[in-house]
Write an enzyme that holds these catalytic residues in place. Structure first.
Site, PDB file in Angstrom:
ATOM      1  CB  CYS A 123      36.263  36.807  32.311  1.00 22.41           C
ATOM      2  SG  CYS A 123      38.029  36.831  31.947  1.00 22.41           S
ATOM      3  CG  ASP A 183      39.666  40.896  38.932  1.00 20.73           C
ATOM      4  OD1 ASP A 183      40.737  40.520  38.420  1.00 20.73           O
ATOM      5  OD2 ASP A 183      38.559  40.736  38.386  1.00 20.73           O
ATOM      6  CG  HIS A 215      39.280  37.598  37.004  1.00 23.48           C
ATOM      7  ND1 HIS A 215      38.704  38.766  36.559  1.00 23.48           N
ATOM      8  CD2 HIS A 215      39.249  36.731  35.954  1.00 23.48           C
ATOM      9  CE1 HIS A 215      38.365  38.624  35.293  1.00 23.48           C
ATOM     10  NE2 HIS A 215      38.666  37.407  34.901  1.00 23.48           N
TER      11      HIS A 215
END
Length: 247
Positions: A123, A183, A215
Site C-alpha cells: 500500500c 484494485d 487492494h
C-alpha cells in the site's frame, strides 16, 4: 529456511540523526545472508506487519521494520500513531528515504550479513519502497500494490503525496510488482503507466497482476485477504529476494 529466530526491538539514528525504533528478527546461524527492510503500511507498525518481518527471517534473511511513526507517537498504539501521522499529512518522502537508509545500514553492520539489501512495502509502503530504491543503493525492491507510484491522488486524500513519475528514471534496483486487477489505487491503468515508464528507461522489472484480487490482498487480518493471490505472491517474493540477495 529457519525455525529458530531471535526477535528484538532496536533503536538507531534515522533521518536527521533522530532516534527511531525498529523491529529486528534474525534467523539462527552465522552463514552470510542478505537483509530485508520491511516498510509498514499506513495503519502503522502493527502486529500484522511484525508477522511479515518474522516470515522473512524464516526465509533466511535478517529482517527489520523501522517504526516510521516513532517521532510523532513514541509508545502509542499503532492505530493512534497512524491517526496522528495521517492528520499531519503522512511521512515526508525525504525522511522516509533517510530512515530506510539507516535501517539498511543497521542490517549491513550485523554479524553474518553479506551486504545485500532488499526493501518491500505494501500500500503506502509499496510507493515508499519504490521511492527508496530511486535514491538508495539497494539490491532488490518489491512493490505490493503501492498507491500513487503513478497516477494522481484524489483531492480528499489524507496524505500529502505526489507520484514518482519524475523519479522513476533513477530506479537503482530490480523491481518486483504485485497487483490486484480489482484494485483502484493502483488501478490497472496506473500499473500499465508504470510498466511503460520502466520499459522506456530500460529498468529491470517483473509485474504480476492477480485477476480476482483487490487492494490489500496480503492482509490476513482484513476482508480483502485473498488466499490464492497471497500464497502465490509470497512464493514470488521469496524467489525474487533469494535470487538477488544471496551471497
Amino acid at each position: 529456511m529457519s525455525d529458530s529466530l531471535t526477535a528484538s526491538t532496536v533503536k538507531f539514528a534515522g533521518h536527521g540523526g533522530d532516534e527511531i525504533e525498529a523491529y529486528l528478527v534474525r534467523p539462527e546461524g552465522a552463514s552470510p545472508r542478505g537483509g530485508v527492510v520491511i516498510i509498514h503500511h499506513m495503519p502503522g507498525y502493527d502486529r500484522a506487519t511484525k508477522e511479515m518481518v518474522r516470515r522473512f527471517a524464516e526465509l533466511g534473511f535478517d529482517a527489520i521494520c523501522p517504526n516510521l511513526y516513532f517521532r510523532e507517537a513514541p509508545g502509542a498504539a499503532p492505530d493512534d500513531a497512524a491517526a496522528t501521522v495521517r492528520a499531519g499529512g503522512g511521512v515526508p518522502d525525504e525522511r522516509l528515504v533517510g530512515d530506510v537508509a539507516a535501517a539498511a545500514a543497521h542490517l549491513r553492520a550485523l554479524p553474518g550479513a553479506n551486504g545485500k539489501i532488499g526493501v518491500i512495502g505494501h500500500c503506502s509502503g509499496g510507493r515508499q519502497a519504490v521511492l527508496a530504491a530511486c535514491h538508495l543503493d539497494l539490491d532488490a525492491v518489491v512493490d505490493c500494490y503501492g498507491a500513487f507510484v503513478t497516477g494522481t491522488p484524489p483531492e480528499n486524500f489524507p496524505l500529502k503525496v505526489t507520484n514518482l513519475v519524475d523519479q522513476l528514471p533513477r530506479l537503482r534496483a530490480p523491481l518486483l510488482g504485485l497487483f490486484g486487477a480489482e484494485d483502484k489505487f493502483p488501478g490497472p491503468e496506473q500499473v500499465a503507466e508504470l510498466e511503460q515508464i520502466l520499459t522506456e528507461h530500460g529498468k529491470d522489472f517483473t509485474f504480476h497482476t492477480y485477476p480476482d484480487a483487490g487492494h490489500a490482498f496480503f492482509a490476513v487480518d482484513r476482508p480483502a485477504y485473498n488466499v490464492a493471490a497471497a500464497n502465490d505472491g509470497w512464493e514470488r517474493i521469496a524467489a525474487f529476494f533469494g535470487s538477488h540477495l544471496e551471497a
